[in-house]
Enzyme design. Structure first.
Site, PDB file in Angstrom:
ATOM      1  N   VAL A  10       0.736  -1.298   0.027  1.00 13.13           N
ATOM      2  CA  VAL A  10      -0.051  -0.175   0.019  1.00 13.13           C
ATOM      3  C   VAL A  10       0.897   1.427  -0.181  1.00 13.13           C
ATOM      4  O   VAL A  10       0.420   2.197  -0.429  1.00 13.13           O
ATOM      5  CB  VAL A  10      -1.092   0.184   1.334  1.00 13.13           C
ATOM      6  CG1 VAL A  10      -2.218  -0.741   1.073  1.00 13.13           C
ATOM      7  CG2 VAL A  10      -0.444  -0.210   2.541  1.00 13.13           C
ATOM      8  N   GLY A  11       1.991   1.249   0.403  1.00  9.25           N
ATOM      9  CA  GLY A  11       2.889   2.326   0.188  1.00  9.25           C
ATOM     10  C   GLY A  11       4.373   2.071   0.471  1.00  9.25           C
ATOM     11  O   GLY A  11       4.747   0.959   1.150  1.00  9.25           O
ATOM     12  N   GLU A  12       5.240   2.772   0.020  1.00  8.84           N
ATOM     13  CA  GLU A  12       6.563   2.568   0.122  1.00  8.84           C
ATOM     14  C   GLU A  12       7.223   3.972   0.455  1.00  8.84           C
ATOM     15  O   GLU A  12       6.946   5.128   0.054  1.00  8.84           O
ATOM     16  CB  GLU A  12       7.077   2.058  -1.280  1.00  8.84           C
ATOM     17  CG  GLU A  12       8.054   1.227  -1.307  1.00  8.84           C
ATOM     18  CD  GLU A  12       8.433   0.480  -2.467  1.00  8.84           C
ATOM     19  OE1 GLU A  12       9.291  -0.370  -2.608  1.00  8.84           O
ATOM     20  OE2 GLU A  12       7.663   0.545  -3.481  1.00  8.84           O
ATOM     21  N   GLY A  13       8.186   3.932   1.387  1.00  2.70           N
ATOM     22  CA  GLY A  13       9.010   4.936   1.971  1.00  2.70           C
ATOM     23  C   GLY A  13      10.412   4.789   1.637  1.00  2.70           C
ATOM     24  O   GLY A  13      11.021   3.810   1.133  1.00  2.70           O
ATOM     25  N   SER A  14      11.171   5.766   2.255  1.00  2.00           N
ATOM     26  CA  SER A  14      12.781   5.621   2.008  1.00  2.00           C
ATOM     27  C   SER A  14      13.052   4.630   2.946  1.00  2.00           C
ATOM     28  O   SER A  14      14.264   4.000   3.044  1.00  2.00           O
ATOM     29  CB  SER A  14      13.422   6.901   2.423  1.00  2.00           C
ATOM     30  OG  SER A  14      12.591   7.957   2.247  1.00  2.00           O
ATOM     31  N   TYR A  15      12.323   4.274   3.981  1.00  2.36           N
ATOM     32  CA  TYR A  15      12.841   3.284   5.154  1.00  2.36           C
ATOM     33  C   TYR A  15      12.255   2.054   5.243  1.00  2.36           C
ATOM     34  O   TYR A  15      12.562   1.033   6.109  1.00  2.36           O
ATOM     35  CB  TYR A  15      12.841   3.965   6.438  1.00  2.36           C
ATOM     36  CG  TYR A  15      13.693   5.261   6.559  1.00  2.36           C
ATOM     37  CD1 TYR A  15      15.071   5.133   6.671  1.00  2.36           C
ATOM     38  CD2 TYR A  15      13.133   6.606   6.225  1.00  2.36           C
ATOM     39  CE1 TYR A  15      15.940   6.233   6.718  1.00  2.36           C
ATOM     40  CE2 TYR A  15      13.932   7.438   6.326  1.00  2.36           C
ATOM     41  CZ  TYR A  15      15.319   7.493   6.488  1.00  2.36           C
ATOM     42  OH  TYR A  15      15.980   8.708   6.576  1.00  2.36           O
ATOM     43  N   GLY A  16      11.374   1.618   4.252  1.00  2.00           N
ATOM     44  CA  GLY A  16      10.817   0.440   4.149  1.00  2.00           C
ATOM     45  C   GLY A  16       9.352   0.417   3.514  1.00  2.00           C
ATOM     46  O   GLY A  16       9.251   1.451   2.588  1.00  2.00           O
ATOM     47  N   LYS A  33       4.128  -2.420   8.766  1.00  4.00           N
ATOM     48  CA  LYS A  33       5.173  -1.342   8.018  1.00  4.00           C
ATOM     49  C   LYS A  33       6.530  -2.303   8.207  1.00  4.00           C
ATOM     50  O   LYS A  33       6.737  -2.518   9.521  1.00  4.00           O
ATOM     51  CB  LYS A  33       5.270  -0.336   8.885  1.00  4.00           C
ATOM     52  CG  LYS A  33       6.342   0.651   8.216  1.00  4.00           C
ATOM     53  CD  LYS A  33       6.256   2.165   8.830  1.00  4.00           C
ATOM     54  CE  LYS A  33       7.122   3.095   8.450  1.00  4.00           C
ATOM     55  NZ  LYS A  33       6.744   4.512   8.804  1.00  4.00           N
ATOM     56  N   ASP A 126       6.615  16.033   9.303  1.00  2.00           N
ATOM     57  CA  ASP A 126       6.420  15.620   8.132  1.00  2.00           C
ATOM     58  C   ASP A 126       5.089  15.530   7.681  1.00  2.00           C
ATOM     59  O   ASP A 126       4.503  14.364   7.226  1.00  2.00           O
ATOM     60  CB  ASP A 126       7.079  14.020   7.674  1.00  2.00           C
ATOM     61  CG  ASP A 126       7.361  13.797   6.616  1.00  2.00           C
ATOM     62  OD1 ASP A 126       7.257  14.706   5.559  1.00  2.00           O
ATOM     63  OD2 ASP A 126       7.791  12.630   6.114  1.00  2.00           O
TER      64      ASP A 126
HETATM   65  P1  ADP Z   1       7.458   5.681   5.386  1.00  2.00           P
HETATM   66  O1  ADP Z   1       7.952   6.164   6.649  1.00  2.00           O
HETATM   67  O2  ADP Z   1       8.242   4.568   4.737  1.00  2.00           O
HETATM   68  O3  ADP Z   1       7.252   6.743   4.363  1.00  2.00           O
HETATM   69  P2  ADP Z   1       4.499   5.650   5.887  1.00  2.00           P
HETATM   70  O4  ADP Z   1       4.420   5.443   7.558  1.00  2.00           O
HETATM   71  O5  ADP Z   1       4.692   7.196   5.691  1.00  2.00           O
HETATM   72  O6  ADP Z   1       6.142   5.098   5.683  1.00  2.00           O
HETATM   73  O7  ADP Z   1       3.718   4.789   5.171  1.00  2.00           O
HETATM   74  C1  ADP Z   1       3.779   5.060   3.421  1.00  2.00           C
HETATM   75  C2  ADP Z   1       2.587   4.973   3.255  1.00  2.00           C
HETATM   76  O8  ADP Z   1       1.844   3.835   3.540  1.00  2.00           O
HETATM   77  C3  ADP Z   1       1.614   6.180   3.672  1.00  2.00           C
HETATM   78  O9  ADP Z   1       1.978   7.145   3.179  1.00  2.00           O
HETATM   79  C4  ADP Z   1       0.233   5.584   3.684  1.00  2.00           C
HETATM   80  O10 ADP Z   1      -0.112   6.016   2.279  1.00  2.00           O
HETATM   81  C5  ADP Z   1       0.371   3.871   3.747  1.00  2.00           C
HETATM   82  N1  ADP Z   1       0.323   3.544   5.144  1.00  2.00           N
HETATM   83  C6  ADP Z   1       0.673   3.860   6.115  1.00  2.00           C
HETATM   84  N2  ADP Z   1       0.077   3.418   7.323  1.00  2.00           N
HETATM   85  C7  ADP Z   1      -0.888   2.864   6.954  1.00  2.00           C
HETATM   86  C8  ADP Z   1      -2.111   2.074   7.398  1.00  2.00           C
HETATM   87  N3  ADP Z   1      -2.280   2.144   8.753  1.00  2.00           N
HETATM   88  N4  ADP Z   1      -3.414   1.859   6.761  1.00  2.00           N
HETATM   89  C9  ADP Z   1      -3.079   2.055   5.326  1.00  2.00           C
HETATM   90  N5  ADP Z   1      -2.154   2.756   4.800  1.00  2.00           N
HETATM   91  C10 ADP Z   1      -1.008   2.963   5.580  1.00  2.00           C
END
Ligand code: ADP
Length: 315
Positions: A10-16, A33, A126
């Site tokens: 559902v999502g990807e960031g720099s740390y996972g 996560k 952020d």
């Molecule tokens: P990172 O720190 O790696 O950027 P995030 O915590 O921001 O990770 O999560 C990345 C993305 O995943 C978020 O922008 C969001 O869209 C999705 N996401 C995070 N937590 C949830 C959740 N509890 N339910 C659904 N989607 C989520």
């Protein structure tokens, strides 16, 4: 982690990465996560531990709930309640902005979440559309506390941090080591304008371009921040725009139709004060006429317990 079946990314960031998963025993849908391997990378470890520490302290209906933490084969995993969509998804569907009532409801809940963090002396750092999750019932859940941190003590400087550029306050861009809660208020102003208009307010493509966007629209930096800019080696040889009269591109000029709905527009302008000391705090913003005039804030309070019931099953 074997008890969770992976249903997709559902999502990807720099740390996972964040995956939608189902608990094989209970059928409950959660977001997991998964951090990158942390043993060799100190910054991943730091971000993961910071997020865990913050989330363990913070429990609020407008913050995403942490259900479980575990470490397997050198990786940290955080298990959260699953929230259906985020504000970025909504903005993609509504390219000319969200309905006015929705903007107000979301803004109020974002302020409530931040107000709670700020009362605990935690700055999120952020705030951006991807980090504002929205449930099917329209309940906002702020997520991603990987950059959040407690307020520095007097004399202590913050280090090691790069928030998403478009929502970054001028004091962060010039490298002011003494920024505070007002950085979240700036981000809220940018986010709110984006909800109203559908367009990112200051889409800078570098730090200097970001500052130019801000100065063109809002005005010159404070003398202190100008001084910091000229002392910052990152900007050596670069000048700040001086003659603003010829090219200012104020909020009113950019969004003439929004200016007519004065109350919401005024909110943005308050949050987007160039001097962080002039930005209001979350509590002041929540008490603004924009939320009080038709009893909207009262209706939000009375819905609290109903929303709270969804939190059963948390540890
Ligand atoms: P990172 O720190 O790696 O950027 P995030 O915590 O921001 O990770 O999560 C990345 C993305 O995943 C978020 O922008 C969001 O869209 C999705 N996401 C995070 N937590 C949830 C959740 N509890 N339910 C659904 N989607 C989520």
């Amino acid at each position: 982690m074997e008890k969770y079946e992976n249903l997709g990314l559902v999502g990807e960031g720099s740390y996972g990465m964040v995956m939608k998963c189902r608990n094989r025993e209970t059928g409950k849908i959660v977001a997991v996560k998964k951090f990158l391997e942390s043993e060799d990378d100190k910054s991943v470890k730091k971000i993961a531990l910071r997020e865990i520490k913050m989330l363990k302290q913070l429990r609020h209906e407008n913050l995403v709930s942490l259900l479980e933490v575990c470490k397997r084969r050198r990786r940290w995993y955080l298990v959260f309640e699953f929230v259906d969509r985020n504000l970025l998804d909504e903005l993609e569907f509504h390219s000319s902005g969200l309905e006015k009532s929705r903007c107000r409801a979301y803004l109020y809940q974002i302020l409530r979440a931040l107000s709670y963090c700020h009362q605990h002396n935690i700055i999120h750092r952020d705030v951006k559309p991807e980090n504002v999750l929205v449930s099917q019932q329209g309940v906002v859940k702020l997520c991603d506390f990987g950059f959040a941190r407690t307020l520095a003590l007097p004399g202590e400087a913050y280090t090691d941090y790069v928030a998403t550029r478009w929502y970054r306050a001028p004091e962060l861009l010039v490298g002011d080591p003494k920024y505070g809660k007002a950085v979240d208020i700036w981000a809220v102003g940018c986010l709110f304008m984006e909800m109203l208009s559908g367009e990112p307010l200051f889409p800078g493509d570098s730090d200097i371009d970001q500052l130019y966007h801000i100065i063109r629209c809002i005005g010159s930096l404070t003398p202190r921040h100008q001084e910091m800019f000229y002392r910052n080696p990152l900007f050596s040889g670069v000048s700040l725009p001086e003659n603003l009269h010829s090219n200012t591109h104020t909020l009113n000029m950019r969004f003439p139709t929004l200016t007519q709905s004065a109350a919401s527009f005024a909110k943005c302008q308050e949050c987007l004060q160039i001097d962080p000391d002039n930005r209001p705090c979350c509590v002041d913003l929540q008490q603004h006429e924009y939320f009080t005039k038709d009893g909207f804030n009262v209706s939000q309070v009375s819905s609290g317990p109903k929303l709270q019931r969804g939190r059963e099953g948390e540890p």
